[in-house]
Design a protein around this motif. Sequence first.
Motif, PDB file in Angstrom:
ATOM      1  N   VAL A  10       0.745  -1.271  -0.122  1.00  0.00           N
ATOM      2  CA  VAL A  10      -0.021  -0.167   0.360  1.00  0.00           C
ATOM      3  C   VAL A  10       1.247   1.032  -0.046  1.00  0.00           C
ATOM      4  CG1 VAL A  10      -1.387   1.371   1.168  1.00  0.00           C
ATOM      5  CG2 VAL A  10      -2.095  -1.232   0.840  1.00  0.00           C
ATOM      6  N   VAL A  11       1.960   1.301   0.507  1.00  0.00           N
ATOM      7  CA  VAL A  11       2.589   2.272   1.351  1.00  0.00           C
ATOM      8  C   VAL A  11       3.122   2.609  -0.402  1.00  0.00           C
ATOM      9  CG1 VAL A  11       4.566   3.922   2.535  1.00  0.00           C
ATOM     10  CG2 VAL A  11       2.868   2.275   3.674  1.00  0.00           C
ATOM     11  N   ALA A  12       3.816   1.622  -0.749  1.00  0.00           N
ATOM     12  CA  ALA A  12       4.985   1.757  -2.458  1.00  0.00           C
ATOM     13  C   ALA A  12       3.823   2.404  -3.159  1.00  0.00           C
ATOM     14  CB  ALA A  12       5.669   0.655  -2.494  1.00  0.00           C
ATOM     15  N   ALA A  13       3.051   2.083  -3.515  1.00  0.00           N
ATOM     16  CA  ALA A  13       2.324   2.811  -4.017  1.00  0.00           C
ATOM     17  C   ALA A  13       1.823   4.038  -4.249  1.00  0.00           C
ATOM     18  CB  ALA A  13       0.522   1.849  -4.556  1.00  0.00           C
ATOM     19  N   LEU A  14       1.600   4.592  -3.109  1.00  0.00           N
ATOM     20  CA  LEU A  14       1.174   6.208  -2.990  1.00  0.00           C
ATOM     21  C   LEU A  14       2.579   6.308  -2.835  1.00  0.00           C
ATOM     22  CD1 LEU A  14      -0.667   6.073   1.097  1.00  0.00           C
ATOM     23  CD2 LEU A  14      -1.550   6.832  -1.367  1.00  0.00           C
ATOM     24  N   ALA A  15       4.384   6.211  -2.049  1.00  0.00           N
ATOM     25  CA  ALA A  15       4.736   6.579  -2.320  1.00  0.00           C
ATOM     26  C   ALA A  15       5.916   6.526  -4.339  1.00  0.00           C
ATOM     27  CB  ALA A  15       6.688   5.857  -2.414  1.00  0.00           C
ATOM     28  N   GLU A  16       5.087   5.608  -5.330  1.00  0.00           N
ATOM     29  CA  GLU A  16       5.125   6.045  -6.495  1.00  0.00           C
ATOM     30  C   GLU A  16       4.766   7.146  -6.924  1.00  0.00           C
ATOM     31  OE1 GLU A  16       7.102   5.031 -10.341  1.00  0.00           O
ATOM     32  OE2 GLU A  16       7.106   4.732  -7.868  1.00  0.00           O
ATOM     33  N   GLU A  17       3.424   7.238  -6.266  1.00  0.00           N
ATOM     34  CA  GLU A  17       2.442   7.941  -6.585  1.00  0.00           C
ATOM     35  C   GLU A  17       2.152   9.874  -6.376  1.00  0.00           C
ATOM     36  OE1 GLU A  17      -1.954   9.707  -4.944  1.00  0.00           O
ATOM     37  OE2 GLU A  17      -2.319   7.482  -5.206  1.00  0.00           O
ATOM     38  N   ARG A  18       3.724   9.516  -5.422  1.00  0.00           N
ATOM     39  CA  ARG A  18       3.675  10.916  -4.959  1.00  0.00           C
ATOM     40  C   ARG A  18       5.381  11.837  -4.736  1.00  0.00           C
ATOM     41  NH1 ARG A  18       1.568  13.382  -0.196  1.00  0.00           N
ATOM     42  NH2 ARG A  18      -1.203  13.080  -0.441  1.00  0.00           N
ATOM     43  N   ARG A  19       5.432  10.714  -5.982  1.00  0.00           N
ATOM     44  CA  ARG A  19       7.675  11.229  -6.521  1.00  0.00           C
ATOM     45  C   ARG A  19       8.261  11.047  -4.923  1.00  0.00           C
ATOM     46  NH1 ARG A  19       8.091  15.071  -9.052  1.00  0.00           N
ATOM     47  NH2 ARG A  19       9.758  14.538  -9.807  1.00  0.00           N
ATOM     48  N   VAL A  20       7.822  10.086  -3.879  1.00  0.00           N
ATOM     49  CA  VAL A  20       9.092  10.217  -2.807  1.00  0.00           C
ATOM     50  C   VAL A  20       9.954   9.290  -3.089  1.00  0.00           C
ATOM     51  CG1 VAL A  20       9.162  10.104  -0.361  1.00  0.00           C
ATOM     52  CG2 VAL A  20       7.245  11.809  -1.493  1.00  0.00           C
ATOM     53  N   PRO A  21      10.905   8.868  -3.199  1.00  0.00           N
ATOM     54  CA  PRO A  21      11.610   7.708  -3.280  1.00  0.00           C
ATOM     55  C   PRO A  21      11.625   7.385  -1.987  1.00  0.00           C
ATOM     56  CG  PRO A  21      13.138   8.859  -4.135  1.00  0.00           C
ATOM     57  CD  PRO A  21      11.866   9.814  -3.783  1.00  0.00           C
ATOM     58  N   MET A  22      11.197   5.343  -1.692  1.00  0.00           N
ATOM     59  CA  MET A  22      10.880   4.465  -1.465  1.00  0.00           C
ATOM     60  C   MET A  22      12.021   2.998  -1.141  1.00  0.00           C
ATOM     61  SD  MET A  22       7.181   2.480   0.193  1.00  0.00           S
ATOM     62  CE  MET A  22       8.079   1.474   1.760  1.00  0.00           C
ATOM     63  N   VAL A  23      13.318   3.128   0.497  1.00  0.00           N
ATOM     64  CA  VAL A  23      13.368   2.233   0.518  1.00  0.00           C
ATOM     65  C   VAL A  23      12.856   1.296   1.581  1.00  0.00           C
ATOM     66  CG1 VAL A  23      16.018   1.063   1.168  1.00  0.00           C
ATOM     67  CG2 VAL A  23      15.324   3.490  -0.237  1.00  0.00           C
ATOM     68  N   ILE A  24      12.562  -0.001   0.518  1.00  0.00           N
ATOM     69  CA  ILE A  24      11.982  -1.177   1.424  1.00  0.00           C
ATOM     70  C   ILE A  24      13.041  -2.097   2.172  1.00  0.00           C
ATOM     71  CG2 ILE A  24      10.696  -3.201   1.547  1.00  0.00           C
ATOM     72  CD1 ILE A  24       9.448  -2.361  -0.579  1.00  0.00           C
ATOM     73  N   ASN A  25      12.545  -2.152   3.788  1.00  0.00           N
ATOM     74  CA  ASN A  25      13.781  -2.468   4.178  1.00  0.00           C
ATOM     75  C   ASN A  25      13.546  -3.726   5.168  1.00  0.00           C
ATOM     76  OD1 ASN A  25      11.126  -1.968   6.227  1.00  0.00           O
ATOM     77  ND2 ASN A  25      12.411  -2.095   8.524  1.00  0.00           N
ATOM     78  N   VAL A  26      12.015  -4.462   5.217  1.00  0.00           N
ATOM     79  CA  VAL A  26      11.834  -5.492   5.447  1.00  0.00           C
ATOM     80  C   VAL A  26      10.276  -5.782   4.945  1.00  0.00           C
ATOM     81  CG1 VAL A  26      11.432  -7.515   5.980  1.00  0.00           C
ATOM     82  CG2 VAL A  26      13.071  -6.271   7.752  1.00  0.00           C
ATOM     83  N   GLY A  27      10.082  -6.755   4.163  1.00  0.00           N
ATOM     84  CA  GLY A  27       8.332  -7.029   2.952  1.00  0.00           C
ATOM     85  C   GLY A  27       8.836  -8.010   1.915  1.00  0.00           C
ATOM     86  N   ALA A  28       8.878  -8.822   2.430  1.00  0.00           N
ATOM     87  CA  ALA A  28       9.163 -10.102   0.511  1.00  0.00           C
ATOM     88  C   ALA A  28       8.287 -10.271  -0.236  1.00  0.00           C
ATOM     89  CB  ALA A  28       9.247 -11.215   1.696  1.00  0.00           C
ATOM     90  N   ALA A  29       6.909  -9.628  -0.721  1.00  0.00           N
ATOM     91  CA  ALA A  29       6.126  -9.955  -1.235  1.00  0.00           C
ATOM     92  C   ALA A  29       6.601  -9.485  -2.757  1.00  0.00           C
ATOM     93  CB  ALA A  29       5.068  -9.449  -0.972  1.00  0.00           C
ATOM     94  N   PRO A  30       6.327 -10.983  -3.135  1.00  0.00           N
ATOM     95  CA  PRO A  30       7.469 -10.635  -4.423  1.00  0.00           C
ATOM     96  C   PRO A  30       7.057  -9.267  -5.408  1.00  0.00           C
ATOM     97  CG  PRO A  30       6.838 -12.844  -4.575  1.00  0.00           C
ATOM     98  CD  PRO A  30       6.589 -12.102  -3.372  1.00  0.00           C
TER      99      PRO A  30
END
Length: 408
Positions: free
Chosen positions: A117-137
């Motif tokens: 959910v948060v990755a989709a928002l980060a992409e929409e807002r153009r905020v670079p995101m680095v995922i620390n943990v979370g394995a869903a392909p």
Amino acid sequence: MKAAYRDTSRRRSLLQFGGATVLLAATGALGRNRNADPLRIGVALPRSGYLKGAGDACFEGVRLAALLLPRLGFPRFEPLEADTGEGLESARSAALRLFDAGVSMLVGCFDSGQTEVVAALAEERRVPMVINVGAAPSITEQGYRYVFRVFPDAVRIVTDSYELQKQLFAATGWAPKRVVVMHIDNGRGIDLVDRLWPQNGMPYEKAPSIAYDPREIDLSDAVERARDSGADALWTVSRADDAIRIVREAVRLKWEPRLVMSSNAGLHERSFLEALGRNAEYAVTFAPYYDPRKPLSVRLRAELARMRPGAELGTLQVYSFEAMMVALDAARRARSREPDALASALRATDLRANVSPGPGIRFDAKGQNRSVGLIALQNLRGRGRVVLPKASAEADPVLPAPTWSERS
């Protein structure tokens, strides 16, 4: 009303962790250019609800980054924290608060569902995101330009788990005859275990898998079904908190699996060891961990020992630390706070002096770190010790495990 995030933009940045106020050295002393504004990094983690223990461990990795990375020449930064809670909507709200607060980058979120959910928002807002943990392909299969993951995806975790199991059986001369998998009922992880099973040529029979709800306090029904499967080994695809309850039920029901193993369930974490004592011994975790022989691993362990004497470095601290390191390295190279410049710098990441196993941290075209693999740990003499691969081993593996009553 308590603030939903903790703004650390004051001259002396304060964060709350485990009920204690911690002063972060994230002020002017962190950088060579004392007049520049520090980089604001949003930290989205579950700090309440049933995921709180994992979120706290991840946040400890953020604290370690604040203490150690400035001394290694990384730029000034100020973390802003938001609690993602237990659900998807709470994660979404937490991320939006951080974006509205003006963070330049984001690190999070531990839970795969929240991370999606948060990755989709980060992409929409153009905020670079680095995922620390979370394995869903699926997270790195969306064609995102601003989302990067240091943690291995579930395909790599399951594939490496099968390979390390075979190495473990070869090293000890013992293999189970029948294995039962207990897994969280969200469907993540178990589909890959089942799909990749036929092509891995395992030496044991696999019993029908058993799903359970991790929010249920009483897991006796699920454990009874696992016992009744006739399995002599248990494979958990879970989290440390529910793995503790599973083992407690196995002991209570006098079920004696001679191997308890997990794929990234945190059986080597301090919470599991302290909660179960001697019954935590001999459990094996196939986990994204750290290579104890790497120089930065030695420094990170020493930093944790100073910060919290007696604590053991674990998966969640390590990958949260590395996520912060990746974000700061990109900011250092980008020399800009612009989203496209930061994303381009992230895409060009090539960190060789790191902590996790493998040759370093590099992202493919989808933003996935393909350099990282798994390590096998076994709980021996009160802590998780690396037993495979041999080049990184701290101890030799022991199988089959003694029965519950034989342990001292």
